[in-house]
Scaffold this active site. Structure first.
Site, PDB file in Angstrom:
ATOM      1  N   ASP A 126     -17.092   7.796  -2.002  1.00 17.39           N
ATOM      2  CA  ASP A 126     -15.693   7.696  -1.236  1.00 17.39           C
ATOM      3  C   ASP A 126     -15.438   9.069  -0.556  1.00 17.39           C
ATOM      4  O   ASP A 126     -16.017  10.166  -1.053  1.00 17.39           O
ATOM      5  CB  ASP A 126     -14.678   7.266  -1.947  1.00 17.39           C
ATOM      6  CG  ASP A 126     -13.336   6.785  -1.242  1.00 17.39           C
ATOM      7  OD1 ASP A 126     -13.458   6.870  -0.138  1.00 17.39           O
ATOM      8  OD2 ASP A 126     -12.297   6.579  -2.112  1.00 17.39           O
ATOM      9  N   ARG A 142       0.962  -1.240  -0.057  1.00 11.31           N
ATOM     10  CA  ARG A 142       0.046   0.165  -0.101  1.00 11.31           C
ATOM     11  C   ARG A 142       0.907   1.226  -0.155  1.00 11.31           C
ATOM     12  O   ARG A 142       1.361   1.439   0.897  1.00 11.31           O
ATOM     13  CB  ARG A 142      -0.878   0.002   1.132  1.00 11.31           C
ATOM     14  CG  ARG A 142      -1.708   1.449   1.464  1.00 11.31           C
ATOM     15  CD  ARG A 142      -2.599   1.423   2.302  1.00 11.31           C
ATOM     16  NE  ARG A 142      -3.926   0.542   1.895  1.00 11.31           N
ATOM     17  CZ  ARG A 142      -5.092   1.281   2.465  1.00 11.31           C
ATOM     18  NH1 ARG A 142      -5.259   1.676   3.492  1.00 11.31           N
ATOM     19  NH2 ARG A 142      -6.134   0.151   1.974  1.00 11.31           N
ATOM     20  N   CYS A 183     -16.194   2.283   0.464  1.00  9.44           N
ATOM     21  CA  CYS A 183     -15.247   1.267   0.843  1.00  9.44           C
ATOM     22  C   CYS A 183     -14.592   1.543   2.350  1.00  9.44           C
ATOM     23  O   CYS A 183     -14.020   0.641   2.968  1.00  9.44           O
ATOM     24  CB  CYS A 183     -13.691   1.566   0.082  1.00  9.44           C
ATOM     25  SG  CYS A 183     -13.140   3.190   0.100  1.00  9.44           S
ATOM     26  N   ARG A 210     -13.756  -8.163   2.404  1.00  8.52           N
ATOM     27  CA  ARG A 210     -12.548  -7.897   1.799  1.00  8.52           C
ATOM     28  C   ARG A 210     -11.713  -9.378   2.278  1.00  8.52           C
ATOM     29  O   ARG A 210     -10.766  -9.645   1.618  1.00  8.52           O
ATOM     30  CB  ARG A 210     -11.725  -6.731   2.864  1.00  8.52           C
ATOM     31  CG  ARG A 210     -12.331  -5.542   2.321  1.00  8.52           C
ATOM     32  CD  ARG A 210     -11.961  -4.820   0.811  1.00  8.52           C
ATOM     33  NE  ARG A 210     -10.570  -4.994   0.589  1.00  8.52           N
ATOM     34  CZ  ARG A 210      -9.754  -4.015   1.137  1.00  8.52           C
ATOM     35  NH1 ARG A 210     -10.176  -2.953   1.623  1.00  8.52           N
ATOM     36  NH2 ARG A 210      -8.345  -4.121   0.776  1.00  8.52           N
ATOM     37  N   HIS A 239      -7.360   1.057  -6.207  1.00  9.03           N
ATOM     38  CA  HIS A 239      -7.670   0.011  -5.270  1.00  9.03           C
ATOM     39  C   HIS A 239      -8.499  -1.042  -5.647  1.00  9.03           C
ATOM     40  O   HIS A 239      -9.645  -1.447  -5.462  1.00  9.03           O
ATOM     41  CB  HIS A 239      -8.441   1.076  -4.247  1.00  9.03           C
ATOM     42  CG  HIS A 239      -8.602   0.275  -2.859  1.00  9.03           C
ATOM     43  ND1 HIS A 239      -7.781  -0.862  -2.416  1.00  9.03           N
ATOM     44  CD2 HIS A 239      -9.114   0.647  -1.668  1.00  9.03           C
ATOM     45  CE1 HIS A 239      -7.998  -0.828  -1.175  1.00  9.03           C
ATOM     46  NE2 HIS A 239      -9.007  -0.096  -0.513  1.00  9.03           N
ATOM     47  N   GLN A 273     -10.399  -3.600  -3.091  1.00  6.53           N
ATOM     48  CA  GLN A 273     -11.549  -3.123  -2.923  1.00  6.53           C
ATOM     49  C   GLN A 273     -12.899  -3.453  -3.756  1.00  6.53           C
ATOM     50  O   GLN A 273     -13.950  -3.917  -3.484  1.00  6.53           O
ATOM     51  CB  GLN A 273     -11.612  -1.591  -2.613  1.00  6.53           C
ATOM     52  CG  GLN A 273     -12.903  -0.986  -1.709  1.00  6.53           C
ATOM     53  CD  GLN A 273     -13.054  -1.494  -0.564  1.00  6.53           C
ATOM     54  OE1 GLN A 273     -12.364  -1.368   0.374  1.00  6.53           O
ATOM     55  NE2 GLN A 273     -14.470  -2.122  -0.301  1.00  6.53           N
TER      56      GLN A 273
HETATM   57  N1  NVA Z   1     -10.064   6.985  -1.646  1.00  5.50           N
HETATM   58  C1  NVA Z   1      -9.454   6.698  -0.312  1.00  5.50           C
HETATM   59  C2  NVA Z   1      -9.754   5.057  -0.036  1.00  5.50           C
HETATM   60  C3  NVA Z   1      -9.306   4.786   1.300  1.00  5.50           C
HETATM   61  C4  NVA Z   1      -9.527   3.120   1.660  1.00  5.50           C
HETATM   62  C5  NVA Z   1      -7.915   7.015   0.092  1.00  5.50           C
HETATM   63  O1  NVA Z   1      -7.198   6.674  -0.906  1.00  5.50           O
HETATM   64  O2  NVA Z   1      -7.615   7.317   0.963  1.00  5.50           O
HETATM   65  N1   CP Z   2     -11.319   0.313   2.409  1.00  9.52           N
HETATM   66  C1   CP Z   2     -10.005   0.385   2.856  1.00  9.52           C
HETATM   67  O1   CP Z   2      -9.346  -0.288   2.174  1.00  9.52           O
HETATM   68  O2   CP Z   2      -9.897   0.391   4.223  1.00  9.52           O
HETATM   69  P1   CP Z   2      -8.507   0.466   5.086  1.00  9.52           P
HETATM   70  O3   CP Z   2      -7.936   1.979   4.459  1.00  9.52           O
HETATM   71  O4   CP Z   2      -8.853   0.443   6.346  1.00  9.52           O
HETATM   72  O5   CP Z   2      -7.710  -0.575   4.454  1.00  9.52           O
END
Ligand code: NVA
Ligand code: CP
Length: 299
Positions: A217, A102, A257, A285, A129, A132
C-alpha cells in the site's frame, strides 16, 4: 432485532465471511437486473476523506440493487460543525437503512455503530479497511481457490490495510508474513490477537519468500501527507520490485488497494505486470460490498 455492523473483519464469523464471498462471486456471475432487494432502501455514505472506489462501488451497488445511496460530507452537514456523533447516528439511522462511514478515528465508527439503529459499515478508518479485504479475498478465491493454509506477504507500512490483513489471516486461516520498518509496525494488540498467523521478517525478500500473494500500500496514507518525505526515506528499502517478486511462488499474485504511487512502494513492471490483479481487485469492491449490503440489510 439488533443491527449487525461491519467495523472490522472480526464482526463476522469465518463462516459468515466465507458465505459472503461465495455470494459476491455468485452476484458477479449472475448480474441479474431484475434482482432488486434494496428497492426503497437508502444507504447514507459519510466521507471525511477522499474516495474513488469506495464511493462508486457503494453507490453503484445500491443502484443496481434498486435502492439509492446518499453522499454526505462533513462540509455540508452539521457533522462538520461539531454535532455530537451520538446524536448524528440516532438521527441519520432513523431515516436510512444503512450507514457507511469513511473517517479518521476508528472510534468514530464504533460510536456511530453503538448509537445507530441500522447497520454501520466501516468504509476506512486510520485503523482498518475491512471492505477492501472482502474484495482482496474474493479476488484470491476467484483466481487461486481457498486461501486457507497459504502464505501472504505484507510489505510496507503497518497501516489500516495491514491491520485488516492481520484480521483476515485469523478469519481465513492463512499465514501473514510482514516486513515493515521498525517504526512503522502494525499495532501490537492487533498483532498479538492473531497469534501464530503473523510472522515478522527483516526484509521484503525474506517476507516474500514462498508467498502465494504479495501485497503493499502507499507509504503515506490519507492524513499523513505532511510525512511524505520522511516516509520516502524510511521505506526506501521496502519497495516491491522484480527482485522481491522473484522470491515468491512463481504463480504468486500481486495486490494493491489503490491508489498506488508507481516508483515508490511498487515498481511499474510489477504493478502493471502479469502477476498483478489490481483491476480485478478494484472491481470486486462492487461485488463484495453488494454481498455485504445484502447480508446486513436483508436479514
Ligand atoms: N492506507 C491508505 C488506503 C487507501 C485506500 C489510506 O488510508 O490512505
Ligand atoms: N481502495 C480504496 O478504498 O480506494 P478509494 O480510496 O478510492 O475508495
Amino acid at each position: 432485532m439488533q443491527p449487525r455492523h461491519f467495523t472490522r473483519l472480526l464482526d463476522l464469523t469465518s463462516d459468515e465471511l466465507r458465505g459472503l464471498l461465495r455470494r459476491a462471486i455468485e452476484l458477479k456471475q449472475q448480474r441479474d437486473p431484475d434482482y432488486q432487494p434494496m428497492k426503497g432502501k437508502v444507504l447514507a455514505m459519510i466521507f471525511e476523506k477522499s474516495s474513488t472506489r469506495t464511493r462508486i462501488s457503494f453507490e453503484a451497488g445500491m443502484a443496481q440493487f434498486g435502492g439509492s445511496a446518499m453522499f454526505l460530507s462533513p462540509r455540508d452537514t452539521q457533522l462538520g460543525r461539531g454535532e455530537p456523533l451520538e446524536d448524528s447516528a440516532r438521527v441519520i439511522s432513523s431515516m436510512v437503512d444503512c450507514i457507511m462511514l469513511r473517517t479518521h478515528e476508528h472510534d468514530t465508527v464504533l460510536t456511530f455503530a453503538q448509537h445507530s439503529r441500522v447497520p454501520v459499515i466501516n468504509g476506512l478508518t486510520d485503523l482498518q479497511h475491512p471492505c477492501q479485504l472482502l474484495a482482496d479475498m474474493q479476488t484470491y478465491f476467484e483466481l487461486r481457490g481457498d486461501i486457507a493454509g497459504k502464505t501472504v506477504a505484507w510489505i510496507g507500512d503497518g497501516n489500516n490495510m495491514c491491520h485488516s490483513y492481520i484480521d483476515a489471516a485469523r478469519q481465513f486461516g492463512f499465514t501473514l508474513h510482514i516486513a515493515c520498518p521498525a517504526d512503522y509496525r502494525p499495532l501490537a494488540d492487533i498483532v498479538a490477537s492473531a497469534g501464530d498467523c503473523v510472522v515478522f521478517f527483516d526484509s521484503p525478500e525474506l517476507a516474500a519468500f514462498g508467498a502465494d500473494l504479495v501485497v503493499t500500500d502507499v507509504w503515506a496514507s490519507m492524513g499523513q501527507e505532511d510525512e511524505q518525505k520522511k516516509r520516502e526515506i524510511a521505506f526506501q528499502d521496502y519497495q516491491i520490485n522484480a527482485r522481491v517478486m522473484a522470491q515468491a511462488q512463481p504463480d504468486a499474485l500481486f495486490m494493491h488497494c489503490l491508489p498506488a504511487h508507481r516508483g515508490e512502494e511498487v515498481t511499474c513492471d510489477v504493478i502493471d505486470g502479469p502477476q498483478s490483479v489490481i483491476f480485478q481487485e478494484a472491481e470486486n469492491r462492487l461485488h463484495a460490498q453488494k454481498a455485504l449490503l445484502e447480508f446486513l440489510i436483508c436479514r
